[in-house]
Design an enzyme around this catalytic site. Sequence first.
Site, PDB file in Angstrom:
ATOM      1  N   GLU A  36       0.869  -1.172   0.000  1.00  0.00           N
ATOM      2  CA  GLU A  36       0.000   0.000   0.000  1.00  0.00           C
ATOM      3  C   GLU A  36       0.914   1.232   0.000  1.00  0.00           C
ATOM      4  O   GLU A  36       1.817   1.316   0.836  1.00  0.00           O
ATOM      5  CB  GLU A  36      -0.884   0.002   1.254  1.00  0.00           C
ATOM      6  CG  GLU A  36      -1.811   1.189   1.221  1.00  0.00           C
ATOM      7  CD  GLU A  36      -2.763   1.284   2.403  1.00  0.00           C
ATOM      8  OE1 GLU A  36      -2.741   0.401   3.275  1.00  0.00           O
ATOM      9  OE2 GLU A  36      -3.517   2.276   2.419  1.00  0.00           O
ATOM     10  N   ARG A 262       5.183 -12.736   9.652  1.00  0.00           N
ATOM     11  CA  ARG A 262       5.831 -11.433   9.474  1.00  0.00           C
ATOM     12  C   ARG A 262       7.225 -11.472  10.066  1.00  0.00           C
ATOM     13  O   ARG A 262       7.468 -12.201  11.024  1.00  0.00           O
ATOM     14  CB  ARG A 262       5.121 -10.362  10.294  1.00  0.00           C
ATOM     15  CG  ARG A 262       3.805  -9.921   9.906  1.00  0.00           C
ATOM     16  CD  ARG A 262       3.334  -8.855  10.900  1.00  0.00           C
ATOM     17  NE  ARG A 262       3.717  -7.526  10.440  1.00  0.00           N
ATOM     18  CZ  ARG A 262       3.077  -6.879   9.491  1.00  0.00           C
ATOM     19  NH1 ARG A 262       2.053  -7.410   8.887  1.00  0.00           N
ATOM     20  NH2 ARG A 262       3.469  -5.680   9.120  1.00  0.00           N
ATOM     21  N   LYS A 272       4.625   0.813   9.161  1.00  0.00           N
ATOM     22  CA  LYS A 272       4.711   2.084   8.436  1.00  0.00           C
ATOM     23  C   LYS A 272       4.078   3.226   9.221  1.00  0.00           C
ATOM     24  O   LYS A 272       4.566   4.348   9.216  1.00  0.00           O
ATOM     25  CB  LYS A 272       4.013   1.955   7.073  1.00  0.00           C
ATOM     26  CG  LYS A 272       4.881   1.302   6.023  1.00  0.00           C
ATOM     27  CD  LYS A 272       4.166   1.248   4.692  1.00  0.00           C
ATOM     28  CE  LYS A 272       3.172   0.110   4.686  1.00  0.00           C
ATOM     29  NZ  LYS A 272       2.481  -0.062   3.403  1.00  0.00           N
TER      30      LYS A 272
HETATM   31  P1  ATP Z   1       2.720  -2.004   7.743  1.00  0.00           P
HETATM   32  O1  ATP Z   1       2.121  -2.608   8.969  1.00  0.00           O
HETATM   33  O2  ATP Z   1       4.134  -1.638   7.909  1.00  0.00           O
HETATM   34  O3  ATP Z   1       1.907  -0.909   7.147  1.00  0.00           O
HETATM   35  P2  ATP Z   1       1.541  -3.669   5.823  1.00  0.00           P
HETATM   36  O4  ATP Z   1       1.453  -5.133   5.874  1.00  0.00           O
HETATM   37  O5  ATP Z   1       0.294  -2.923   6.062  1.00  0.00           O
HETATM   38  O6  ATP Z   1       2.723  -3.218   6.732  1.00  0.00           O
HETATM   39  P3  ATP Z   1       1.683  -3.425   3.016  1.00  0.00           P
HETATM   40  O7  ATP Z   1       2.141  -2.284   2.204  1.00  0.00           O
HETATM   41  O8  ATP Z   1       0.253  -3.771   2.989  1.00  0.00           O
HETATM   42  O9  ATP Z   1       2.151  -3.154   4.481  1.00  0.00           O
HETATM   43  O10 ATP Z   1       2.578  -4.714   2.722  1.00  0.00           O
HETATM   44  C1  ATP Z   1       2.928  -5.202   1.458  1.00  0.00           C
HETATM   45  C2  ATP Z   1       3.329  -6.637   1.605  1.00  0.00           C
HETATM   46  O11 ATP Z   1       4.432  -6.747   2.484  1.00  0.00           O
HETATM   47  C3  ATP Z   1       2.205  -7.451   2.192  1.00  0.00           C
HETATM   48  O12 ATP Z   1       2.090  -8.650   1.471  1.00  0.00           O
HETATM   49  C4  ATP Z   1       2.623  -7.669   3.611  1.00  0.00           C
HETATM   50  O13 ATP Z   1       2.108  -8.852   4.122  1.00  0.00           O
HETATM   51  C5  ATP Z   1       4.148  -7.686   3.497  1.00  0.00           C
HETATM   52  N1  ATP Z   1       4.762  -7.273   4.758  1.00  0.00           N
HETATM   53  C6  ATP Z   1       4.565  -6.122   5.433  1.00  0.00           C
HETATM   54  N2  ATP Z   1       5.236  -6.110   6.594  1.00  0.00           N
HETATM   55  C7  ATP Z   1       5.902  -7.289   6.652  1.00  0.00           C
HETATM   56  C8  ATP Z   1       6.774  -7.896   7.610  1.00  0.00           C
HETATM   57  N3  ATP Z   1       7.102  -7.284   8.753  1.00  0.00           N
HETATM   58  N4  ATP Z   1       7.265  -9.125   7.329  1.00  0.00           N
HETATM   59  C9  ATP Z   1       6.945  -9.752   6.184  1.00  0.00           C
HETATM   60  N5  ATP Z   1       6.135  -9.250   5.244  1.00  0.00           N
HETATM   61  C10 ATP Z   1       5.605  -8.036   5.464  1.00  0.00           C
HETATM   62 MG    MG Z   2      -1.400  -2.833   4.862  1.00  0.00          MG
END
Ligand code: ATP
Ligand code: MG
Length: 558
Positions: A36, A262, A272
Site C-alpha cells: 500500500e 511477518r 509504516k
Molecule cells: P505495515 O504494517 O508496515 O503498514 P503492511 O502489511 O500494512 O505493513 P503493506 O504495504 O500492505 O504493508 O505490505 C505489502 C506486503 O508486504 C504485504 O504482502 C505484507 O504482508 C508484506 N509485509 C509487510 N510487513 C511485513 C513484515 N514485517 N514481514 C513480512 N512481510 C511483510
Molecule cells: Mg497494509
Amino acid sequence: MSAESKKAHNFIESLIEDAIAKGEHAGKVVTRFPPEPNGYLHIGHAKSICLNFGIAEAFGGECNLRFDDTNPEKENQEYIDAIKQDVEWLGYEWAGEVHYASDYFNQLYGFAEELVQNGKAYVCALSADEMAEYRGTLKESGRNSPYRDRPVDENLQLLRDMRDGKYQNGELVLRAKIDMASPNINMRDPILYRIRYADHHQTGDKWCIYPMYDFTHPISDALEGITHSLCTLEFEDHRPLYDWVLENTSVPCQPRQIEFARLNLNYTITSKRKLKRLVDEGHVESWNDPRMPTISGMRRRGYTPESLKMFCDMIGVNKAGGTVDVGMLEHAIREDLNSRAPRAMCVMRPLKVTLTNYPEGETETLTLPVHPQNPDMGQREVTWSRTLYIDREDFVEEPPRKWKRLAPDQAVRLRGGYVMTCREIVRDDSGEIVELKCEYDPATLGVNPEGYKPNGVIHWVSADDSVDVGINLYDRLFNEENPDGDKEADFIEHINPESLVVLEGARAEKNLASPRSDLPYQFEREGYFFYDAEQSEAQGKPVLNRTVTLRDSWGKGK
Ligand code: ATP
Ligand code: MG
C-alpha cells in the site's frame, strides 16, 4: 526449481512444487508484491519482496508489482516512487507495467453489482457503532442487519446512488451477505464498499466509493492471473473471505492465498504507521534517515542489496513467527562487506604526531592494498611525512597490561608504514595532550625492527595529505529490545539518545577526497562507512555514515 539448487526449500516452495507436480496452474507460477503506498518500505517488506520475487525466479515464473491503493487519504505519489526505487535497488524486475488496484475500480464495481444481482450483497444503513454492536463478539454470534433482506432492485439502485454521489461519507455501505453467525467474524457480512469523498492519486475525483481490501485483493489477484497470493499471517482468518469472493464472482481464475509469518526484529519498529510518526514528529530527519529500518534508510546507511537478501535467506520463511535478533542483520552486512569493501584509514579523533627524525618538507609515497585478501581490487597510495595524526584513543600515558597501542617509550607500527617510538608528550596550558614527539625507525618499512618488538599496529594519516571528513556514527535507533512492547510507555520514549553521534574534525587518507559511492569503506579498526552524497553536498566536504562497527559491541561499555 532445479534439482541442483542447494538452498533448502521453504514450506511455500514445497507447496508450489506439489501443486505443479499435480498439473495445477498450467505449470506457471505468478506471484505479486502488493504494497500500500502509504509509507516507505521497511525491512519487513524486504522479506516479502525476496519471497515473492524469489519464488517467481525459482519457478521460472513472474512477479507483479501492484500498488494496493484503496485508501486515497493516506496514499501518495512520493510513496509510489520510493517503493518502485526500492524494489529495483534490491535487484528485482516486476513483470510488465506496474499495476494498481485502482486500475480495476471499474471491474471491481462490476463484480459488486454482480453480487447484488445474485442476492449476495446488500446496501446497509447501520451506523458504524450500530454495525459493531450487530457484529457480535468472538463468543456471541452477530445479528442480521435490518437492511439485510432488501430486494435486489432496491440494493442495485442504492449502490448506483452511492457511486453517483447521492450519499455522504458513512451514510451507506455495501456488505456481503454471508453469515452473521459464523465463528469467523470476518465472515459476518463484511463491508465491501464504503463512501469516501477523497481525491485519489491515480483516479482523481472519479470515484466517491472505494472497495475494501478484502474485496479488492482476491479480485485483483484473479484479474492478474496470480497463482499464489502470499501474505502475512494476520490474513489467515481472512482466507475464507478471500475464497468466498472468488467463488461468488465470475473472476477468470482462483488464486491460492498462503500465509507466512511477518518479520519482527528486536530493537526495531516495522510498522509504516509508526515509522511515519518518527518522521512527522521529527525524531528522525526523514524516511531515509540512515537510522530508519526503511530500505531507503538502510541504503543510505551502507546496507547492500546482497546483504539484505542474505539476511532474508538466513531467517527463512515459516509460519512460526517470533522475533529475529537485529544482530543477524548486522552479521549479514559485515559478512558481505568484509569480503568486498575497499579498505581505507580514517582518524576519528586526531592527535598530532611529529616524527622528530624525519626531514622537514620531505614526503614519501607508500602503497597499500585496497583489500588485503583480494589483490584484484588493486592498490592505493598514502603519504608518509613528518607530521601525522593518530587516534587519541590509541595513546595512553599509563598503559594497562597487554596494551596493544602506543604509550611513552613504547613502539607501534603504523599500518602500511614504519615503526615509531613515543619520546615526548606535549601539553597545552590546561594540561591536555596536544602532540606526541616520536622517532621513526627507517629500517622498518615492511620488515620487523631489530632488537625490539612493536606493541601493535595502529592506523594513521599524514597531516598535510589527508582530508577533513564529516562522520556520522549511527547506532541502533531504540535502546529497548521490544520498543513497542511497553504498556506504560510510548515507543518514542525508547529512542536511543546516542543513535547518532556526529564527529567533527575526523581526517581520512587522501583517497577519500572523492569517495566511492558504490560500496562502503572499511575504515581500518573502526568499522564500515558509506559516502552520503546528500550530506556531503550540504556540508561541502565528504560525509560518511557508519554502516556498522567491525564487531558486535552492542551493550558493551554502556
Ligand atoms: P505495515 O504494517 O508496515 O503498514 P503492511 O502489511 O500494512 O505493513 P503493506 O504495504 O500492505 O504493508 O505490505 C505489502 C506486503 O508486504 C504485504 O504482502 C505484507 O504482508 C508484506 N509485509 C509487510 N510487513 C511485513 C513484515 N514485517 N514481514 C513480512 N512481510 C511483510
Ligand atoms: Mg497494509
